[in-house]
Structures are given as C-alpha cells and as structure tokens.
Design a protein around this motif. Structure first.
Motif, PDB file in Angstrom:
ATOM      1  N   SER A   2     -14.161   4.059   2.589  1.00  0.00           N
ATOM      2  CA  SER A   2     -13.696   3.016   3.599  1.00  0.00           C
ATOM      3  C   SER A   2     -12.280   3.777   4.376  1.00  0.00           C
ATOM      4  N   TRP A  19      -4.195   3.069  11.074  1.00  0.00           N
ATOM      5  CA  TRP A  19      -5.195   2.162  10.984  1.00  0.00           C
ATOM      6  C   TRP A  19      -4.740   0.971  11.530  1.00  0.00           C
ATOM      7  N   GLY A  28      -6.429  -3.055  12.406  1.00  0.00           N
ATOM      8  CA  GLY A  28      -7.496  -3.966  12.215  1.00  0.00           C
ATOM      9  C   GLY A  28      -6.982  -5.317  11.782  1.00  0.00           C
ATOM     10  N   ARG A  82      -9.051  -1.283  -1.269  1.00  0.00           N
ATOM     11  CA  ARG A  82      -7.770  -0.337  -1.092  1.00  0.00           C
ATOM     12  C   ARG A  82      -7.293   0.285  -2.284  1.00  0.00           C
ATOM     13  N   LEU A 110     -10.230   1.640   5.376  1.00  0.00           N
ATOM     14  CA  LEU A 110      -8.919   0.886   5.145  1.00  0.00           C
ATOM     15  C   LEU A 110      -7.729   1.638   4.340  1.00  0.00           C
ATOM     16  N   ASP A 157      -6.222  -7.209   3.904  1.00  0.00           N
ATOM     17  CA  ASP A 157      -5.855  -7.949   2.565  1.00  0.00           C
ATOM     18  C   ASP A 157      -6.917  -7.871   1.465  1.00  0.00           C
ATOM     19  N   GLN A 158      -8.069  -6.960   1.964  1.00  0.00           N
ATOM     20  CA  GLN A 158      -9.142  -6.873   1.074  1.00  0.00           C
ATOM     21  C   GLN A 158      -8.778  -5.622   0.033  1.00  0.00           C
ATOM     22  N   ARG A 168      -8.832  -8.215   7.007  1.00  0.00           N
ATOM     23  CA  ARG A 168      -9.516  -7.007   6.396  1.00  0.00           C
ATOM     24  C   ARG A 168      -8.534  -6.164   5.354  1.00  0.00           C
TER      25      ARG A 168
END
Length: 156
Positions: A51, A8, A10, A21, A53, A16-17, A14
């Motif tokens: 997701s 991944w 990015g 996660r 993430l 850090d969301q 993002r």
C-alpha cells in the motif's frame, strides 16, 4: 547511513484507514478464530507492504515498494533540502495559515536536519484544501535506529 524521502497525498478518509497503515501482528489468528478475523488479518498482511498509505510508524516506509522512494541522500542537509522544496511547493495549499508561515516551515527543515543527523526519522503531515492530506517523511536507513531489522528498499 543514508536517508529516503517519501510523499503521499490523498483523501483524508483514505489516510484514516488505520488498519492498512499498521503492519499485521507477527502471529496470525489462531486456528478456530472467527472467519472475519482471519480474512481481515490476510487482507492487512497482503496489503500493508504494498500500500502507498503512510505507515503509522515512520520506519515502516522501508518495507513499502521501492517505487515509493522519492529520493535518497547520504547527507542530512540534502534530504532536509528536499523537505524544504516540498513544503514550498505545497505551502499555498495548507489549510492552516500558521503552517503557511515561512519561518515555521524553515524551522521544520532545520528540525529535520538535526533529527536526521542524529539518526532519527522525520515525518510531517498537513491538511490541504478539500480535505486532502499531505504526508512527508524522511527515513534513515542502513540501519534505521527505531527498526534496525528492516532492510533498505534499495537492497531489494
């Protein structure tokens, strides 16, 4: 036993969301909970499994969409070789000069080989320029030692 690869990249913001996660709590909020708590639980419960993430716990990659699997190998050496290829491809973009060092990257590949051979997962993260984040993971499957109850994405 076999090993799945995940990658991944990015924006760091993002990545850090963290709520997206981590898997939702196994029990939903009790009746009468604040509406925003119920809404947040529903959002996480619906978004976490789909997701792209990286999950906070590496084994949870296994419940993500099958399309996120970048490769599958029965042999730890072959899976670690994929990691080495990815590290080489991104090496010039690592923010940290120490992370660009070829000996350091080689040691990461060797470590991943050992961890996979023992049935463990390997997960690495690097800051790239701008601030972009790179996450690489090799997850042992069938079964995963940390989460043996998780199904292999190839079985779904």
């Amino acid at each position: 036993m076999h090993h799945h690869a995940y990658l991944w990249t990015g924006p760091k913001a993002r990545f850090d969301q963290e709520a997206l996660r981590r898997p939702p709590h196994p029990e939903p909020p009790p009746p009468g909970s604040r509406p925003e708590l119920i809404q947040r639980y529903r959002e996480v419960a619906s978004e976490f499994p789909v997701s792209d993430l990286p999950p906070l716990e590496t084994a949870y990659w296994l419940i993500k969409p099958r399309s996120l699997v970048r490769g599958t190998w029965p042999d730890p050496d072959a899976a670690a070789a994929w990691l080495g290829e990815q590290l080489g491809a991104y090496q010039s973009r690592f923010m940290s000069e120490a992370h660009r060092d070829g000996h350091h990257l080689s040691a990461l590949v060797d470590s991943a080989t050992e961890r996979l051979a023992s049935g463990s997962d390997s997960s690495y993260g690097f800051y790239l320029e701008r601030p972009i984040y790179l996450s690489l993971a090799l997850v042992t499957c069938a079964p995963n030692r940390a989460r043996p109850n998780l199904r292999c994405p190839l079985d779904s």
